[in-house]
Write a protein that holds these residues in place. Sequence first.
Motif, PDB file in Angstrom:
ATOM      1  N   PHE A 111      80.827   1.852  32.714  1.00 45.24           N
ATOM      2  CA  PHE A 111      80.393   2.694  31.596  1.00 45.24           C
ATOM      3  C   PHE A 111      79.538   3.835  32.140  1.00 45.24           C
ATOM      4  N   PHE A 112      79.711   5.039  31.582  1.00 44.60           N
ATOM      5  CA  PHE A 112      78.842   6.157  31.958  1.00 44.60           C
ATOM      6  C   PHE A 112      78.898   7.241  30.888  1.00 44.60           C
ATOM      7  N   PRO A 113      77.872   8.111  30.810  1.00 44.51           N
ATOM      8  CA  PRO A 113      77.853   9.169  29.795  1.00 44.51           C
ATOM      9  C   PRO A 113      79.062  10.088  29.929  1.00 44.51           C
ATOM     10  N   ASP A 114      79.594  10.500  28.800  1.00 39.70           N
ATOM     11  CA  ASP A 114      80.749  11.390  28.800  1.00 39.70           C
ATOM     12  C   ASP A 114      80.276  12.829  28.990  1.00 39.70           C
ATOM     13  N   TRP A 115      80.409  13.314  30.216  1.00 41.37           N
ATOM     14  CA  TRP A 115      79.910  14.664  30.515  1.00 41.37           C
ATOM     15  C   TRP A 115      80.864  15.739  30.040  1.00 41.37           C
ATOM     16  N   ARG A 158      88.476  -1.056  37.302  1.00 41.37           N
ATOM     17  CA  ARG A 158      89.810  -1.003  36.699  1.00 41.37           C
ATOM     18  C   ARG A 158      89.805  -0.324  35.338  1.00 41.37           C
ATOM     19  N   GLN A 159      88.633  -0.272  34.701  1.00 42.84           N
ATOM     20  CA  GLN A 159      88.528   0.372  33.393  1.00 42.84           C
ATOM     21  C   GLN A 159      87.259   1.240  33.369  1.00 42.84           C
ATOM     22  N   TYR A 160      87.356   2.362  32.638  1.00 41.40           N
ATOM     23  CA  TYR A 160      86.247   3.297  32.559  1.00 41.40           C
ATOM     24  C   TYR A 160      86.002   3.659  31.090  1.00 41.40           C
ATOM     25  N   TYR A 161      84.753   3.516  30.660  1.00 42.61           N
ATOM     26  CA  TYR A 161      84.364   3.858  29.296  1.00 42.61           C
ATOM     27  C   TYR A 161      83.405   5.050  29.338  1.00 42.61           C
ATOM     28  N   PHE A 162      83.848   6.190  28.812  1.00 41.32           N
ATOM     29  CA  PHE A 162      82.979   7.369  28.652  1.00 41.32           C
ATOM     30  C   PHE A 162      82.278   7.216  27.295  1.00 41.32           C
ATOM     31  N   GLY A 174      85.889  15.450  24.719  1.00 35.60           N
ATOM     32  CA  GLY A 174      85.421  14.489  25.701  1.00 35.60           C
ATOM     33  C   GLY A 174      86.527  13.806  26.475  1.00 35.60           C
ATOM     34  N   GLY A 175      86.113  13.087  27.514  1.00 41.36           N
ATOM     35  CA  GLY A 175      87.037  12.273  28.286  1.00 41.36           C
ATOM     36  C   GLY A 175      87.875  13.040  29.279  1.00 41.36           C
ATOM     37  N   GLU A 176      88.180  12.393  30.391  1.00 40.57           N
ATOM     38  CA  GLU A 176      89.094  12.953  31.377  1.00 40.57           C
ATOM     39  C   GLU A 176      90.484  13.073  30.760  1.00 40.57           C
ATOM     40  N   GLY A 177      91.332  13.922  31.316  1.00 41.78           N
ATOM     41  CA  GLY A 177      92.609  14.269  30.696  1.00 41.78           C
ATOM     42  C   GLY A 177      93.457  13.111  30.212  1.00 41.78           C
ATOM     43  N   LYS A 178      93.532  12.020  30.980  1.00 44.09           N
ATOM     44  CA  LYS A 178      94.395  10.898  30.610  1.00 44.09           C
ATOM     45  C   LYS A 178      93.685   9.842  29.774  1.00 44.09           C
ATOM     46  N   ALA A 179      92.429  10.054  29.435  1.00 44.37           N
ATOM     47  CA  ALA A 179      91.660   9.062  28.690  1.00 44.37           C
ATOM     48  C   ALA A 179      92.211   8.897  27.275  1.00 44.37           C
ATOM     49  N   PHE A 257      84.832   5.491  22.278  1.00 50.89           N
ATOM     50  CA  PHE A 257      84.794   5.877  23.681  1.00 50.89           C
ATOM     51  C   PHE A 257      86.070   6.616  24.051  1.00 50.89           C
ATOM     52  N   ASN A 258      85.981   7.406  25.095  1.00 52.79           N
ATOM     53  CA  ASN A 258      87.172   7.816  25.809  1.00 52.79           C
ATOM     54  C   ASN A 258      87.353   6.793  26.918  1.00 52.79           C
ATOM     55  N   HIS A 259      88.522   6.174  26.960  1.00 45.27           N
ATOM     56  CA  HIS A 259      88.746   5.004  27.811  1.00 45.27           C
ATOM     57  C   HIS A 259      89.898   5.243  28.775  1.00 45.27           C
ATOM     58  N   LEU A 260      89.646   4.943  30.038  1.00 44.02           N
ATOM     59  CA  LEU A 260      90.687   4.970  31.058  1.00 44.02           C
ATOM     60  C   LEU A 260      90.938   3.539  31.521  1.00 44.02           C
ATOM     61  N   GLY A 261      92.184   3.100  31.420  1.00 44.98           N
ATOM     62  CA  GLY A 261      92.532   1.751  31.850  1.00 44.98           C
ATOM     63  C   GLY A 261      93.554   1.761  32.953  1.00 44.98           C
ATOM     64  N   VAL A 262      94.083   0.591  33.216  1.00 43.23           N
ATOM     65  CA  VAL A 262      95.081   0.450  34.275  1.00 43.23           C
ATOM     66  C   VAL A 262      96.411   0.973  33.774  1.00 43.23           C
ATOM     67  N   SER A 263      97.008   1.895  34.512  1.00 41.03           N
ATOM     68  CA  SER A 263      98.326   2.406  34.149  1.00 41.03           C
ATOM     69  C   SER A 263      99.397   1.426  34.615  1.00 41.03           C
ATOM     70  N   SER A 264     100.503   1.401  33.913  1.00 43.96           N
ATOM     71  CA  SER A 264     101.584   0.474  34.255  1.00 43.96           C
ATOM     72  C   SER A 264     102.800   1.250  34.758  1.00 43.96           C
ATOM     73  N   GLY A 265     103.499   0.685  35.701  1.00 50.31           N
ATOM     74  CA  GLY A 265     104.724   1.287  36.193  1.00 50.31           C
ATOM     75  C   GLY A 265     104.482   2.412  37.171  1.00 50.31           C
TER      76      GLY A 265
END
Length: 275
Positions: A111-115, A158-162, A174-179, A257-265
């Motif tokens: 977890f970290f602040p969403d800059w 493996r997971q990121y919470y903005f 907010g959030g990185e592009g794929k979040a 949150f803006n959330h980044l998780g594990v991508s599949s494939g």
Amino acid sequence: DPPKTGGVLVFTAEARDYVFGAGGTLAKFAAEGRPITVVHFGNGEKTAPGAKPAEARLIHRREAEAAAAALGVTETVFLGHKSAEIAYLSSSELRNQAITLIRFYKPEILFFPDWYVHYLRDDDNYRVGRMAEEAPYGGGNYFLQEMTYMGLMGHSARQYYFYSPYRPYRAREGGEGKAQFVGVDISGVFEKKLQAAAALESANERELQVARTRLSGAPRSLAKLDRDGAAGFARALLEELAYTIGYKHGATQAEEFNHLGVSSGLPPHISERAR
């Protein structure tokens, strides 16, 4: 010894930031039995109104530990950087500290602040959030090799919470592009979040003073603030946030949150070449 994997690592400028932005979700993770470590980059020396810096640092630490205990946090870490002056530190120094902590605790979730949020009210949040997002790029063993030689091998979560500490997200913000934008129902643990926030008495008093200054021309609002006090003001803000965000996500009370998780494939360009 470093904790087992599967844990949660939280980066925050000061205690109030993560409690208001993600306290309910962290309480849910704690209830699942996940070890949670909260790292405070700021020392809180400007948190307590009327207190000298040394006294304010002690107050911030005491209140931060009480808030963490209310949420079920396993460990709190204080790096001791001067609050409101993190921008004066080398970004490489901050990033290396974050990388070292990630290697030591080996979290599954970070977890970290969403800059990326527009108009951040606190530059420390921006600096901590930006540095935290960059840290996983140094997850390989060839980066900071001195840590590798010491036995702290490369690791990335493996997971990121903005998280956005003090207001709901606006559309497409907010959030990185794929979040992915997600809401978390905190109705079952909201009281724990309120208890944690109530422990941050000095920070709540500071915010009350800011609100009184802004509302100096509104006597009725000032009278209500004086009746409710710092604790009541903090509770009202948290309730408004939780209900407003909950309405957006189909829950009574929620955090988002803006959330980044594990991508599949495999990535599409790899699949195309394989054919």
